[in-house]
Design an enzyme around this catalytic site. Structure first.
Site, PDB file in Angstrom:
ATOM      1  N   CYS A 174     -23.302 -33.602  -5.013  1.00 44.44           N
ATOM      2  CA  CYS A 174     -24.603 -34.229  -5.200  1.00 44.44           C
ATOM      3  C   CYS A 174     -25.696 -33.166  -5.301  1.00 44.44           C
ATOM      4  O   CYS A 174     -25.671 -32.191  -4.555  1.00 44.44           O
ATOM      5  CB  CYS A 174     -24.845 -35.104  -3.986  1.00 44.44           C
ATOM      6  SG  CYS A 174     -26.508 -35.621  -3.871  1.00 44.44           S
TER       7      CYS A 174
HETATM    8  N1  LIG Z   1     -25.034 -41.853  -3.417  1.00 43.23           N
HETATM    9  C1  LIG Z   1     -25.849 -41.033  -4.003  1.00 43.23           C
HETATM   10  O1  LIG Z   1     -26.538 -40.232  -3.392  1.00 43.23           O
HETATM   11  C2  LIG Z   1     -25.983 -41.043  -5.484  1.00 43.23           C
HETATM   12  C3  LIG Z   1     -25.009 -41.603  -6.255  1.00 43.23           C
HETATM   13  N2  LIG Z   1     -25.081 -41.550  -7.609  1.00 43.23           N
HETATM   14  C4  LIG Z   1     -24.008 -42.180  -8.361  1.00 43.23           C
HETATM   15  O2  LIG Z   1     -24.126 -41.854  -9.736  1.00 43.23           O
HETATM   16  C5  LIG Z   1     -23.811 -42.958 -10.542  1.00 43.23           C
HETATM   17  C6  LIG Z   1     -24.940 -43.217 -11.483  1.00 43.23           C
HETATM   18  O3  LIG Z   1     -26.029 -43.761 -10.733  1.00 43.23           O
HETATM   19  P1  LIG Z   1     -27.256 -44.473 -11.442  1.00 43.23           P
HETATM   20  O4  LIG Z   1     -27.968 -43.455 -12.271  1.00 43.23           O
HETATM   21  O5  LIG Z   1     -28.055 -45.227 -10.467  1.00 43.23           O
HETATM   22  O6  LIG Z   1     -26.491 -45.524 -12.336  1.00 43.23           O
HETATM   23  P2  LIG Z   1     -26.803 -46.010 -13.756  1.00 43.23           P
HETATM   24  O7  LIG Z   1     -26.886 -44.866 -14.685  1.00 43.23           O
HETATM   25  O8  LIG Z   1     -25.856 -47.105 -14.057  1.00 43.23           O
HETATM   26  O9  LIG Z   1     -28.267 -46.597 -13.544  1.00 43.23           O
HETATM   27  C7  LIG Z   1     -28.455 -47.831 -12.987  1.00 43.23           C
HETATM   28  C8  LIG Z   1     -29.784 -48.412 -13.427  1.00 43.23           C
HETATM   29  O10 LIG Z   1     -30.758 -48.060 -12.477  1.00 43.23           O
HETATM   30  C9  LIG Z   1     -31.764 -47.249 -13.099  1.00 43.23           C
HETATM   31  N3  LIG Z   1     -32.039 -46.183 -12.148  1.00 43.23           N
HETATM   32  C10 LIG Z   1     -31.223 -45.203 -11.739  1.00 43.23           C
HETATM   33  N4  LIG Z   1     -31.829 -44.418 -10.837  1.00 43.23           N
HETATM   34  C11 LIG Z   1     -33.054 -44.953 -10.679  1.00 43.23           C
HETATM   35  C12 LIG Z   1     -34.157 -44.616  -9.882  1.00 43.23           C
HETATM   36  N5  LIG Z   1     -34.132 -43.528  -9.086  1.00 43.23           N
HETATM   37  N6  LIG Z   1     -35.267 -45.369  -9.949  1.00 43.23           N
HETATM   38  C13 LIG Z   1     -35.312 -46.440 -10.777  1.00 43.23           C
HETATM   39  N7  LIG Z   1     -34.287 -46.818 -11.548  1.00 43.23           N
HETATM   40  C14 LIG Z   1     -33.197 -46.081 -11.509  1.00 43.23           C
HETATM   41  C15 LIG Z   1     -31.176 -46.770 -14.393  1.00 43.23           C
HETATM   42  O11 LIG Z   1     -32.129 -46.605 -15.403  1.00 43.23           O
HETATM   43  P3  LIG Z   1     -32.597 -45.136 -15.861  1.00 43.23           P
HETATM   44  O12 LIG Z   1     -31.363 -44.270 -15.921  1.00 43.23           O
HETATM   45  O13 LIG Z   1     -33.209 -45.354 -17.190  1.00 43.23           O
HETATM   46  O14 LIG Z   1     -33.563 -44.708 -14.814  1.00 43.23           O
HETATM   47  C16 LIG Z   1     -30.254 -47.911 -14.769  1.00 43.23           C
HETATM   48  O15 LIG Z   1     -30.937 -48.941 -15.407  1.00 43.23           O
HETATM   49  C17 LIG Z   1     -23.487 -44.105  -9.593  1.00 43.23           C
HETATM   50  O16 LIG Z   1     -22.101 -44.190  -9.447  1.00 43.23           O
HETATM   51  C18 LIG Z   1     -24.124 -43.693  -8.295  1.00 43.23           C
HETATM   52  O17 LIG Z   1     -23.432 -44.180  -7.176  1.00 43.23           O
HETATM   53  C19 LIG Z   1     -26.129 -40.958  -8.238  1.00 43.23           C
HETATM   54  C20 LIG Z   1     -27.113 -40.345  -7.535  1.00 43.23           C
HETATM   55  C21 LIG Z   1     -27.155 -40.397  -6.090  1.00 43.23           C
HETATM   56  N1  LIG Z   2     -26.296 -37.537  -5.617  1.00 46.08           N
HETATM   57  C1  LIG Z   2     -25.098 -37.829  -6.127  1.00 46.08           C
HETATM   58  N2  LIG Z   2     -24.200 -38.431  -5.334  1.00 46.08           N
HETATM   59  C2  LIG Z   2     -23.043 -38.749  -5.891  1.00 46.08           C
HETATM   60  C3  LIG Z   2     -22.728 -38.460  -7.211  1.00 46.08           C
HETATM   61  N3  LIG Z   2     -21.502 -38.911  -7.467  1.00 46.08           N
HETATM   62  C4  LIG Z   2     -21.073 -39.466  -6.329  1.00 46.08           C
HETATM   63  N4  LIG Z   2     -21.994 -39.362  -5.372  1.00 46.08           N
HETATM   64  C5  LIG Z   2     -21.933 -39.805  -3.986  1.00 46.08           C
HETATM   65  O1  LIG Z   2     -21.137 -38.868  -3.233  1.00 46.08           O
HETATM   66  C6  LIG Z   2     -20.189 -39.610  -2.448  1.00 46.08           C
HETATM   67  C7  LIG Z   2     -18.988 -38.753  -2.072  1.00 46.08           C
HETATM   68  O2  LIG Z   2     -19.418 -37.715  -1.230  1.00 46.08           O
HETATM   69  P1  LIG Z   2     -18.437 -36.636  -0.573  1.00 46.08           P
HETATM   70  O3  LIG Z   2     -19.330 -35.809   0.266  1.00 46.08           O
HETATM   71  O4  LIG Z   2     -17.445 -37.404   0.240  1.00 46.08           O
HETATM   72  O5  LIG Z   2     -17.793 -35.858  -1.649  1.00 46.08           O
HETATM   73  C8  LIG Z   2     -19.876 -40.788  -3.343  1.00 46.08           C
HETATM   74  O6  LIG Z   2     -19.260 -41.848  -2.661  1.00 46.08           O
HETATM   75  C9  LIG Z   2     -21.265 -41.139  -3.865  1.00 46.08           C
HETATM   76  O7  LIG Z   2     -21.997 -41.932  -2.994  1.00 46.08           O
HETATM   77  C10 LIG Z   2     -23.688 -37.794  -7.998  1.00 46.08           C
HETATM   78  O8  LIG Z   2     -23.480 -37.471  -9.180  1.00 46.08           O
HETATM   79  N5  LIG Z   2     -24.857 -37.495  -7.414  1.00 46.08           N
END
Ligand SMILES: NC(=O)C1=CN([C@@H]2O[C@H](COP(=O)(O)OP(=O)(O)OC[C@H]3O[C@@H](n4cnc5c(N)ncnc54)[C@H](OP(=O)(O)O)[C@@H]3O)[C@@H](O)[C@H]2O)C=CC1
Ligand SMILES: Nc1nc2c(ncn2[C@@H]2O[C@H](COP(=O)(O)O)[C@@H](O)[C@H]2O)c(=O)[nH]1
Length: 320
Positions: A174
């Site tokens: 991340c």
């Molecule tokens: N657990 C974590 O810390 C994180 C996990 N991830 C993982 O990465 C993958 C992609 O995530 P994500 O980009 O949300 O999925 P998507 O690309 O499917 O986006 C989901 C929707 O939410 C919008 N969106 C995403 N981020 C934001 C935001 N910060 N504020 C407002 N709208 C938002 C996107 O639009 P638009 O792209 O146009 O903004 C899209 O319409 C997922 O599997 C997620 O779990 C990603 C980052 C952090």
């Molecule tokens: N900020 C982001 N978080 C992400 C992304 N892809 C997955 N994830 C999150 O990480 C955990 C796994 O964490 P780990 O420490 O056990 O390796 C996963 O379940 C998501 O919630 C990403 O691209 N960006």
């Protein structure tokens, strides 16, 4: 609020009440089903695939299939034909709403749906929860996330989620913290504690667990289940690409929001790492289960709930 993380804390043993760690039961109930361990591999393309999902379901381990380049309809059909639990992920885009409608029309109702977006405290998640409830009533257990605050947990529960997934940015691949300045990276365990105070339903601790002992710590601070990526990403069966460096076999592990998963450099919040292959997935499961049985015995009990009330210390060596 306490900004501590896994390495800042150590749990304190209670008097042992078992003669063998094999007496300790690591099983956990989430919704209508009971699983052998409170652990689930992250729903990421380099961590889980259909084969691993099937294997885990057959052996009564919880799984959440990822949502990338994935045919949910044929997957659920296959799982149902074998009477196995179906557990899928969805996003919040138009095609995800359409998928829920199609599944309902085909009477392919998964037992678990995880709404998987980066910033889960959002109206889009509320709309998806309402949509799932409209088309699938209460038959599906909804996990929603990811979130980082008690208010988000309260809102998601109020909107109808059955469990919330806590962790914004603590993951190994991340870069959210670096790119946005936000998240629970560096204080994920504190966030679990903080959020669990507000929760009336299960919390899933997601990301930042680096060693097996972090599972017990997550449970101590309020988690019902732990989602783990990096510890599961490098097995012989893992879907990540094999890479050999100096005769050593590694697996690629990349973030779901990395350019490698997205196929474009847009709103990138993830990176790629190589992790040394550690053997077979089921051997890791066995080791995790044994370690957790040991944790339960140190907690002075026979079941997971014994861990929930143990004392702990904050280590002097930590930066906390
Ligand atoms: N657990 C974590 O810390 C994180 C996990 N991830 C993982 O990465 C993958 C992609 O995530 P994500 O980009 O949300 O999925 P998507 O690309 O499917 O986006 C989901 C929707 O939410 C919008 N969106 C995403 N981020 C934001 C935001 N910060 N504020 C407002 N709208 C938002 C996107 O639009 P638009 O792209 O146009 O903004 C899209 O319409 C997922 O599997 C997620 O779990 C990603 C980052 C952090
Ligand atoms: N900020 C982001 N978080 C992400 C992304 N892809 C997955 N994830 C999150 O990480 C955990 C796994 O964490 P780990 O420490 O056990 O390796 C996963 O379940 C998501 O919630 C990403 O691209 N960006």
């Amino acid at each position: 609020m306490y900004a501590f993380d896994y390495e800042d804390i150590q749990l304190i043993p209670n008097k042992c009440i078992v003669n063998s760690r094999s007496e300790c039961n690591t099983s956990v109930t989430l919704g209508k089903f009971t699983f052998k361990m409170p652990v689930v591999p992250a729903n990421m393309a380099t961590v889980i695939n259909e084969e691993i999902s099937e294997k885990l379901a057959e052996q009564s381990y919880f799984y959440v299939m990822h949502r990338f380049d994935f045919d949910a309809i044929s997957f659920i059909k296959k799982m149902k034909s074998k009477s196995l639990i179906s557990s899928i992920s969805v996003g919040v885009k138009k095609q995800d709403f359409k998928l829920i409608e199609e599944l309902s029309k085909l009477d392919l109702i998964p037992e678990y749906i995880t709404i998987d977006i980066a910033h889960g405290h959002a109206n889009s998640v509320r709309e998806m929860i309402e949509h799932i409830r409209k088309y699938m009533s209460d038959s599906t257990f909804i996990i929603a996330g990811n979130v980082a605050t008690p208010q988000a947990v309260r809102d998601l529960e109020y909107w109808g989620a059955d469990a919330t997934k806590v962790g914004v940015g603590p993951g190994k691949v991340c870069i959210t913290k670096l790119k946005t300045g936000f998240g629970t990276g560096g204080w994920q365990l504190g966030a679990i504690k903080w959020c669990s105070k507000a929760a009336t339903k299960p919390i899933i601790a997601d990301g930042g667990l680096r060693v097996n002992g972090d599972i017990a710590k997550s449970i101590r601070f309020g988690a019902t289940m732990c989602m783990i990526g990096s510890l599961f990403a490098a097995h012989e069966e893992s879907p990540g690409k094999n890479v050999v460096v100096n005769d050593i076999l590694y697996k690629e592990y990349y973030g779901s929001a990395s350019e490698y998963n997205k196929g474009e450099k847009r709103y990138v919040e993830g990176k790629k790492e190589l992790i040394k292959v550690r053997g077979k997935l089921m051997d890791t499961y066995r080791e995790m289960q044994e370690d957790l049985q040991s944790s339960i015995s140190y907690a002075g009990g026979k079941k997971l709930k014994a861990i929930k009330n143990v004392d702990y210390v904050i280590l002097k060596t930590s930066n906390f």
